[in-house]
Design an enzyme around this catalytic site. Structure first.
Site, PDB file in Angstrom:
ATOM      1  CD  GLU A 134       1.657  -8.830  -4.817  1.00  0.00           C
ATOM      2  OE1 GLU A 134       0.662  -8.100  -4.958  1.00  0.00           O
ATOM      3  OE2 GLU A 134       2.428  -8.744  -3.850  1.00  0.00           O
ATOM      4  CG  HIS A 174       2.630 -12.618  -1.392  1.00  0.00           C
ATOM      5  ND1 HIS A 174       1.746 -12.312  -0.368  1.00  0.00           N
ATOM      6  CD2 HIS A 174       2.794 -11.477  -2.097  1.00  0.00           C
ATOM      7  CE1 HIS A 174       1.397 -11.032  -0.463  1.00  0.00           C
ATOM      8  NE2 HIS A 174       2.015 -10.503  -1.501  1.00  0.00           N
ATOM      9  CG  ASN A 219       6.171  -5.971   4.361  1.00  0.00           C
ATOM     10  OD1 ASN A 219       6.791  -4.989   3.976  1.00  0.00           O
ATOM     11  ND2 ASN A 219       5.715  -6.078   5.599  1.00  0.00           N
ATOM     12  NE  ARG A 268      20.390 -22.155  14.566  1.00  0.00           N
ATOM     13  CZ  ARG A 268      20.286 -21.634  15.790  1.00  0.00           C
ATOM     14  NH1 ARG A 268      21.314 -21.027  16.337  1.00  0.00           N
ATOM     15  NH2 ARG A 268      19.158 -21.716  16.444  1.00  0.00           N
ATOM     16  N   GLY A 307       6.121   4.107   6.030  1.00  0.00           N
ATOM     17  CA  GLY A 307       6.120   4.374   7.475  1.00  0.00           C
ATOM     18  C   GLY A 307       5.345   3.336   8.256  1.00  0.00           C
ATOM     19  CG  HIS A 348       4.013  -2.083   4.198  1.00  0.00           C
ATOM     20  ND1 HIS A 348       3.071  -1.102   4.048  1.00  0.00           N
ATOM     21  CD2 HIS A 348       3.457  -3.222   3.715  1.00  0.00           C
ATOM     22  CE1 HIS A 348       2.001  -1.626   3.492  1.00  0.00           C
ATOM     23  NE2 HIS A 348       2.208  -2.899   3.282  1.00  0.00           N
ATOM     24  CG  ASP A 390       1.920  -3.425  -2.307  1.00  0.00           C
ATOM     25  OD1 ASP A 390       1.277  -3.781  -3.306  1.00  0.00           O
ATOM     26  OD2 ASP A 390       1.985  -4.108  -1.261  1.00  0.00           O
ATOM     27  N   GLY A 431      -1.926  -3.515   2.221  1.00  0.00           N
ATOM     28  CA  GLY A 431      -1.421  -2.649   1.143  1.00  0.00           C
ATOM     29  C   GLY A 431      -1.208  -1.234   1.659  1.00  0.00           C
TER      30      GLY A 431
HETATM   31 ZN   LIG Z   1       1.955  -8.374  -1.923  1.00  0.00          ZN
END
Ligand SMILES: [Zn+2]
Length: 428
Positions: A153, A230, A254, A262, A287, A289, A311, A348
């Protein structure tokens, strides 16, 4: 006259689960399940019984409990105090820590997963990735959960959507695929003689950064999944990434532009037609994110694409407190909530996959098999592993979670991991 001693039947390693409900598609089927602890595979029960005249060595009465395929987590940064991105204590300590994580993770129902590395300097990838690849033909229950390859990531992500990734290590893609080779190490992007697949199985990057888009087809050709994440990508930029071969979105909502009427941004590609153009997407149901309704909307938009991910950080399983983070900052853990010290920025999660399933059930009204699909057959499809993982079909790996249903005081159903089996052998 001495009693005749009947010669003992040779053991065949066949086990039968009985009095259980099997997760099959969108149903819970009251059926027996036959599998082999020798081959580690699920057996065709009728064929085994009639054609080979085989009877099981062991019959396990599960008392009506649910049998799910083993869970697959495609995004997890660490657990039980170990972080896949930290190699500073040397290779032997890293290998030891990895072994302990694998043995811990399996107790949570996760039988296979993608160990996830956050944005790092190239030398970190060069050290860690050779240790995070799939184990090849090794099939030992003592090894615990099994890596299906690493998930990188970053570091080719947007500096304005970096979350808790260190800004200094982020990279711009100037040329294309060769930048990925230089960063992760060319060998980690190749199939090795032992493993059918490369050490890196998934890359999360921002498609609008430099020449990232140009690298996608070569990654995909090597069986490496491209996930959009990201990112500041617009709907059009995200669409171009899908056209180039992207098949996944990392922790939807996220670290990306929010939905705008639009410009629907990355979320918009869940509405693409034809449906096979819609990517899979990870959601973190801890609960914190995402709002429950946001999860429900995403699931309704594209139910076959939804994958529950934790995650999770290394703090899963550790007591509450303030901990050092790899970039020199500190993270506060309060229950399942992780934030950067002194801020409300989420850093995280520290949730387990079974907790995510229970939340998902409560928030969406999904049935138990529909929720379990999001951690079994759907990630198996994303990974191209439907024959081996994520199902209870004959020929698949005998990786199982025996689940108990508990109805809470508020009438919501919670699922608990009771037993875990890996390659046909009980792991815990
Ligand atoms: Zn991430």
């Amino acid at each position: 006259m001495p009693a005749a001693i009947s010669p003992e039947r040779p053991k065949n390693g066949i086990v039968k689960f009985t009095n259980c409900r099997l997760v099959k598609g969108n149903d819970l089927m009251e059926e027996d399940l036959w599998f082999s602890s020798v081959s580690g595979k699920i057996l065709q029960s009728q064929e085994t019984f009639y054609d080979y005249q085989a009877t099981p060595d062991e019959i396990v009465d599960l008392g009506g409990r649910i049998v799910s395929p083993g869970f697959i987590d495609v995004q997890i940064n660490g657990a039980f105090g170990f972080d896949f991105s930290v190699v500073s204590e040397g290779i032997s300590m890293y290998t030891k820590g990895l072994h302990e994580v694998n043995r811990g993770l399996i107790r949570t129902g996760v039988t296979s997963y993608l160990p996830t590395i956050t944005s790092q300097r190239p030398e970190i990838y060069h050290m860690a990735l050779p240790l995070l690849g799939p184990p090849g033909n090794k099939r030992n229950v003592e090894d615990g959960a099994e890596s299906l390859g690493a998930h990188c990531e970053g570091p080719f992500i947007s500096p304005t959507k970096n979350g808790i990734h260190t800004l200094e290590v982020l990279q711009h893609v100037k040329r294309g695929f060769t930048d990925f080779e230089d960063c992760y190490g060319a060998k980690n992007l190749q199939r090795s003689p032992n493993n059918a697949r490369p050490n890196v199985r998934m890359v999360t990057a921002a498609p609008e950064i430099g020449n990232v888009l140009a690298a996608i087809p070569e990654l995909v050709r090597r069986d490496i999944l491209f996930s959009i994440g990201h990112t500041e990508a617009t709907f059009e930029e995200a669409s171009r990434a899908v056209d180039a071969g992207a098949t996944m979105v990392t922790h939807l909502f996220n670290a990306m532009k929010p939905l705008h009427h639009r410009n629907p941004g990355v979320f918009g590609i869940l509405g693409k037609t034809p449906r096979h153009k819609r990517p899979y997407f990870g959601v973190i149901c801890d609960g914190f994110h995402l709002h429950p309704t946001t999860v429900k909307i995403a699931w309704n938009a594209h139910p076959e694409g939804l994958i529950l991910v934790t995650d999770a950080m290394k703090y899963v399983g550790l007591p509450d407190g303030v901990y050092d983070w790899t970039n020199g900052e500190r993270i506060t853990k309060a229950g399942g909530l992780l934030t950067l010290e002194g801020s409300d920025r989420i850093a995280g999660s520290s949730v387990t996959l079974i907790e995510c399933i229970s939340n998902f059930l409560m928030w969406t009204g999904a049935s138990i098999p529909e929720a379990i699909k999001a951690v079994t057959s759907t990630p198996a499809k994303l990974l191209g592993l439907v024959r081996e993982k994520g199902s209870l079909r004959p020929g698949a790996d005998a990786d199982f979670v025996v689940i108990r249903e508990v109805v809470d005081g508020d009438a919501s159903t919670k699922l608990l991991v009771d037993e875990v089996w890996k390659f046909g052998v009980r792991a815990c």
